[in-house]
Design a protein around this motif. Structure first.
Motif, PDB file in Angstrom:
ATOM      1  N   ILE A   1       3.361   6.812   8.922  1.00  0.00           N
ATOM      2  CA  ILE A   1       2.073   6.413   9.516  1.00  0.00           C
ATOM      3  C   ILE A   1       1.209   5.710   8.466  1.00  0.00           C
ATOM      4  N   ASP A   2       0.343   4.845   8.958  1.00  0.00           N
ATOM      5  CA  ASP A   2      -0.583   4.138   8.061  1.00  0.00           C
ATOM      6  C   ASP A   2      -1.769   3.654   8.883  1.00  0.00           C
ATOM      7  N   ILE A   3      -2.916   3.545   8.234  1.00  0.00           N
ATOM      8  CA  ILE A   3      -4.073   2.994   8.947  1.00  0.00           C
ATOM      9  C   ILE A   3      -3.961   1.472   9.080  1.00  0.00           C
ATOM     10  N   SER A   4      -3.083   0.861   8.281  1.00  0.00           N
ATOM     11  CA  SER A   4      -2.949  -0.591   8.320  1.00  0.00           C
ATOM     12  C   SER A   4      -1.943  -1.004   9.388  1.00  0.00           C
ATOM     13  N   PRO A   5      -2.382  -1.777  10.403  1.00  0.00           N
ATOM     14  CA  PRO A   5      -1.447  -2.197  11.457  1.00  0.00           C
ATOM     15  C   PRO A   5      -0.259  -2.984  10.909  1.00  0.00           C
TER      16      PRO A   5
ATOM     17  N   LEU B   1       7.702  13.268   6.631  1.00  0.00           N
ATOM     18  CA  LEU B   1       6.502  12.574   7.126  1.00  0.00           C
ATOM     19  C   LEU B   1       5.911  11.799   5.949  1.00  0.00           C
ATOM     20  N   ASP B   2       5.805  10.482   6.112  1.00  0.00           N
ATOM     21  CA  ASP B   2       5.263   9.603   5.069  1.00  0.00           C
ATOM     22  C   ASP B   2       3.859   9.180   5.507  1.00  0.00           C
ATOM     23  N   VAL B   3       2.854   9.744   4.858  1.00  0.00           N
ATOM     24  CA  VAL B   3       1.459   9.480   5.235  1.00  0.00           C
ATOM     25  C   VAL B   3       0.927   8.359   4.335  1.00  0.00           C
ATOM     26  N   GLY B   4       0.593   7.229   4.927  1.00  0.00           N
ATOM     27  CA  GLY B   4       0.211   6.050   4.135  1.00  0.00           C
ATOM     28  C   GLY B   4       1.467   5.337   3.687  1.00  0.00           C
ATOM     29  N   CYS B   5       2.272   4.922   4.676  1.00  0.00           N
ATOM     30  CA  CYS B   5       3.639   4.441   4.375  1.00  0.00           C
ATOM     31  C   CYS B   5       3.667   3.045   3.786  1.00  0.00           C
ATOM     32  N   GLY B   6       2.608   2.232   3.987  1.00  0.00           N
ATOM     33  CA  GLY B   6       2.632   0.862   3.469  1.00  0.00           C
ATOM     34  C   GLY B   6       3.848   0.118   4.008  1.00  0.00           C
ATOM     35  N   SER B   7       4.729  -0.313   3.113  1.00  0.00           N
ATOM     36  CA  SER B   7       5.946  -1.034   3.506  1.00  0.00           C
ATOM     37  C   SER B   7       7.000  -0.110   4.088  1.00  0.00           C
ATOM     38  N   GLY B   8       6.756   1.216   4.005  1.00  0.00           N
ATOM     39  CA  GLY B   8       7.756   2.184   4.473  1.00  0.00           C
ATOM     40  C   GLY B   8       8.777   2.536   3.420  1.00  0.00           C
ATOM     41  N   VAL B   9       8.537   2.109   2.190  1.00  0.00           N
ATOM     42  CA  VAL B   9       9.550   2.280   1.141  1.00  0.00           C
ATOM     43  C   VAL B   9       9.972   3.745   0.979  1.00  0.00           C
ATOM     44  N   LEU B  10       9.026   4.688   1.070  1.00  0.00           N
ATOM     45  CA  LEU B  10       9.379   6.098   0.852  1.00  0.00           C
ATOM     46  C   LEU B  10      10.116   6.669   2.068  1.00  0.00           C
TER      47      LEU B  10
ATOM     48  N   TRP C   1      -5.305  -2.230  -4.062  1.00  0.00           N
ATOM     49  CA  TRP C   1      -3.987  -1.962  -3.448  1.00  0.00           C
ATOM     50  C   TRP C   1      -4.180  -1.252  -2.117  1.00  0.00           C
ATOM     51  N   SER C   2      -5.122  -0.292  -2.077  1.00  0.00           N
ATOM     52  CA  SER C   2      -5.306   0.489  -0.850  1.00  0.00           C
ATOM     53  C   SER C   2      -5.859  -0.367   0.279  1.00  0.00           C
ATOM     54  N   LEU C   3      -6.402  -1.543  -0.059  1.00  0.00           N
ATOM     55  CA  LEU C   3      -6.901  -2.454   0.976  1.00  0.00           C
ATOM     56  C   LEU C   3      -5.810  -3.406   1.457  1.00  0.00           C
TER      57      LEU C   3
ATOM     58  N   ASN D   1       1.211   9.200  -0.733  1.00  0.00           N
ATOM     59  CA  ASN D   1       0.841   8.458  -1.943  1.00  0.00           C
ATOM     60  C   ASN D   1      -0.433   7.679  -1.627  1.00  0.00           C
ATOM     61  N   ILE D   2      -1.545   8.369  -1.711  1.00  0.00           N
ATOM     62  CA  ILE D   2      -2.849   7.791  -1.343  1.00  0.00           C
ATOM     63  C   ILE D   2      -3.863   8.232  -2.390  1.00  0.00           C
ATOM     64  N   LEU D   3      -4.933   7.494  -2.522  1.00  0.00           N
ATOM     65  CA  LEU D   3      -5.958   7.831  -3.522  1.00  0.00           C
ATOM     66  C   LEU D   3      -6.534   9.229  -3.298  1.00  0.00           C
TER      67      LEU D   3
ATOM     68  N   THR E   1       1.719  -5.608   2.963  1.00  0.00           N
ATOM     69  CA  THR E   1       1.416  -4.194   2.752  1.00  0.00           C
ATOM     70  C   THR E   1       1.693  -3.792   1.305  1.00  0.00           C
ATOM     71  N   PHE E   2       1.223  -2.603   0.940  1.00  0.00           N
ATOM     72  CA  PHE E   2       1.516  -2.028  -0.377  1.00  0.00           C
ATOM     73  C   PHE E   2       2.902  -1.400  -0.298  1.00  0.00           C
ATOM     74  N   GLY E   3       3.679  -1.541  -1.370  1.00  0.00           N
ATOM     75  CA  GLY E   3       4.940  -0.797  -1.374  1.00  0.00           C
ATOM     76  C   GLY E   3       6.142  -1.631  -1.733  1.00  0.00           C
ATOM     77  N   LEU E   4       6.011  -2.498  -2.746  1.00  0.00           N
ATOM     78  CA  LEU E   4       7.193  -3.203  -3.236  1.00  0.00           C
ATOM     79  C   LEU E   4       8.122  -2.218  -3.943  1.00  0.00           C
TER      80      LEU E   4
ATOM     81  N   THR F   1       3.032   5.104  -8.914  1.00  0.00           N
ATOM     82  CA  THR F   1       2.915   6.191  -7.929  1.00  0.00           C
ATOM     83  C   THR F   1       4.047   6.148  -6.900  1.00  0.00           C
ATOM     84  N   THR F   2       4.532   4.961  -6.602  1.00  0.00           N
ATOM     85  CA  THR F   2       5.659   4.851  -5.671  1.00  0.00           C
ATOM     86  C   THR F   2       6.933   5.385  -6.326  1.00  0.00           C
ATOM     87  N   ILE F   3       7.134   5.009  -7.588  1.00  0.00           N
ATOM     88  CA  ILE F   3       8.322   5.487  -8.318  1.00  0.00           C
ATOM     89  C   ILE F   3       8.288   7.012  -8.422  1.00  0.00           C
TER      90      ILE F   3
HETATM   91  C1  LIG Z   1      -0.882   3.454  -2.394  1.00  0.00           C
HETATM   92  S1  LIG Z   1      -0.374   2.875  -0.811  1.00  0.00           S
HETATM   93  C2  LIG Z   1       1.232   3.683  -0.689  1.00  0.00           C
HETATM   94  C3  LIG Z   1       2.269   2.862   0.047  1.00  0.00           C
HETATM   95  C4  LIG Z   1       3.693   3.419  -0.029  1.00  0.00           C
HETATM   96  N1  LIG Z   1       3.760   4.726   0.598  1.00  0.00           N
HETATM   97  C5  LIG Z   1       4.163   3.528  -1.473  1.00  0.00           C
HETATM   98  O1  LIG Z   1       4.316   4.656  -1.953  1.00  0.00           O
HETATM   99  O2  LIG Z   1       4.367   2.498  -2.122  1.00  0.00           O
HETATM  100  C6  LIG Z   1      -1.431   3.826   0.218  1.00  0.00           C
HETATM  101  C7  LIG Z   1      -1.337   3.514   1.693  1.00  0.00           C
HETATM  102  O3  LIG Z   1      -2.104   4.482   2.390  1.00  0.00           O
HETATM  103  C8  LIG Z   1      -2.732   3.866   3.486  1.00  0.00           C
HETATM  104  N2  LIG Z   1      -3.852   4.724   3.873  1.00  0.00           N
HETATM  105  C9  LIG Z   1      -5.085   4.825   3.302  1.00  0.00           C
HETATM  106  N3  LIG Z   1      -5.820   5.757   3.939  1.00  0.00           N
HETATM  107  C10 LIG Z   1      -5.034   6.280   4.932  1.00  0.00           C
HETATM  108  C11 LIG Z   1      -5.210   7.293   5.932  1.00  0.00           C
HETATM  109  N4  LIG Z   1      -6.354   7.961   6.049  1.00  0.00           N
HETATM  110  N5  LIG Z   1      -4.189   7.565   6.777  1.00  0.00           N
HETATM  111  C12 LIG Z   1      -3.013   6.894   6.678  1.00  0.00           C
HETATM  112  N6  LIG Z   1      -2.793   5.914   5.760  1.00  0.00           N
HETATM  113  C13 LIG Z   1      -3.773   5.625   4.894  1.00  0.00           C
HETATM  114  C14 LIG Z   1      -3.087   2.467   2.977  1.00  0.00           C
HETATM  115  O4  LIG Z   1      -3.264   1.559   4.044  1.00  0.00           O
HETATM  116  C15 LIG Z   1      -1.864   2.155   2.101  1.00  0.00           C
HETATM  117  O5  LIG Z   1      -0.872   1.481   2.842  1.00  0.00           O
END
Ligand SMILES: C[S@@+](CC[C@H](N)C(=O)[O-])C[C@H]1O[C@@H](n2cnc3c(N)ncnc32)[C@H](O)[C@@H]1O
Length: 270
Positions: free
Chosen positions: A165-169, A141-150, A21-23, A208-210, A114-117, A122-124
């Protein structure tokens, strides 16, 4: 089309799935075999790039490419369903018909690649925790926003603005489109700016990141929480988050909630 097939022990399905998912995968199909569980997914057709990423990120799990006729990535759409976050809050895939219900807030989300349907535990959990700390006008501030759902959900629920913000363009156009589809485009700003370069502080920071990434980002996560604000983290396994909490001190855990083996924590300064 190339599917990626990862073989994992049954006990490691959640862990391996979360790496996938994180990829940025949009679907994972679990196929039990005699000895293992196979995780079938898709990471696109650039097999050299996919090989490089998987050899770096998948750790001990063996994987292989398999030629398939149809895209695994598109099959999941037929089975996507609305997800009830609370009795009065539902996240609905944008292509699934859903009649408005009085008193129910409906978020329409198209995750694209992106992740975030909205259906991952973890999203819920993150959405519920953000909501529990949200007072009208809060900044998020949503760090790792994926689809931006949060970020989008927080603004629909009353936040004054959200930085995502997200590392994924791919997250940038996807989050912008979801913000527009939910009527909050003027309050959501999205970019691939690294957390280290984010200035200022926010009333609610959600990540919501590993766990390993949370630990890596811990100093900056602490820095961007406003005085009196909270940090919501998820992406950690229920009962296995002490190491993440330790990295985030002096922030202290206020609440822990769990769902399907995952946890979300709300932390604040003492
Ligand atoms: C589990 S998803 C969460 C997506 C969404 N926020 C949700 O809750 O459904 C984690 C997201 O974190 C992003 N991510 C991973 N490492 C990151 C980093 N160092 N900085 C910002 N985003 C990061 C991934 O690309 C992925 O989109």
């Amino acid at each position: 089309m190339h599917a990626v097939v990862v073989s994992v022990h049954e006990a490691e399905v959640e862990l391996a799935s979360d790496v996938l998912w994180s990829l940025g995968v949009v679907a994972i199909e679990e196929r039990p075999t005699a000895l293992h569980v196979e995780l079938w997914t898709s990471l696109g057709e650039d097999t050299d790039a996919v090989s490089a990423v998987l050899s770096q990120r998948l750790g001990p799990w063996p994987w292989r490419f398999v030629e398939v006729d149809e895209t695994v990535a598109d099959n999941w759409r037929a089975h996507a369903e609305p997800v009830w976050v609370d009795n009065d809050l539902v996240i609905c895939p944008s292509w699934v018909p859903f009649a408005a219900v009085d008193g129910v807030t409906t978020l329409r989300i198209e995750p694209g690649s992106t992740f975030g349907l909205g259906d991952h535990p973890t999203t819920i959990l993150s959405m519920r925790a953000v909501r529990a700390s949200l007072v009208g006008g809060a900044t998020v501030l949503d760090v790792g926003c994926g689809s931006g759902v949060l970020a989008v959900g927080a603004c629909v629920l009353g936040a004054s603005k959200a930085t995502a913000i997200d590392i994924s363009p791919a997250s940038v156009p996807t989050t912008e489109a979801n913000a527009a589809a939910n009527g909050v485009a003027d309050r959501v700003r999205v970019s691939t700016t690294p957390l280290a370069l984010i200035d200022g502080t926010y009333d609610i920071v959600v990540a919501n990141i590993l766990a390993p990434v949370l630990i890596e980002l811990a100093d900056d996560l602490r820095r961007v929480v406003a005085p009196g604000g909270v940090l919501v983290i998820s992406g950690v396994l229920a009962g296995h988050h002490q190491h993440v909490e330790a990295a985030l001190r002096p922030l202290r855990t206020r609440t822990v909630s769990t769902h399907n083996g995952w946890a979300a924590l709300t932390l604040a300064a003492v």
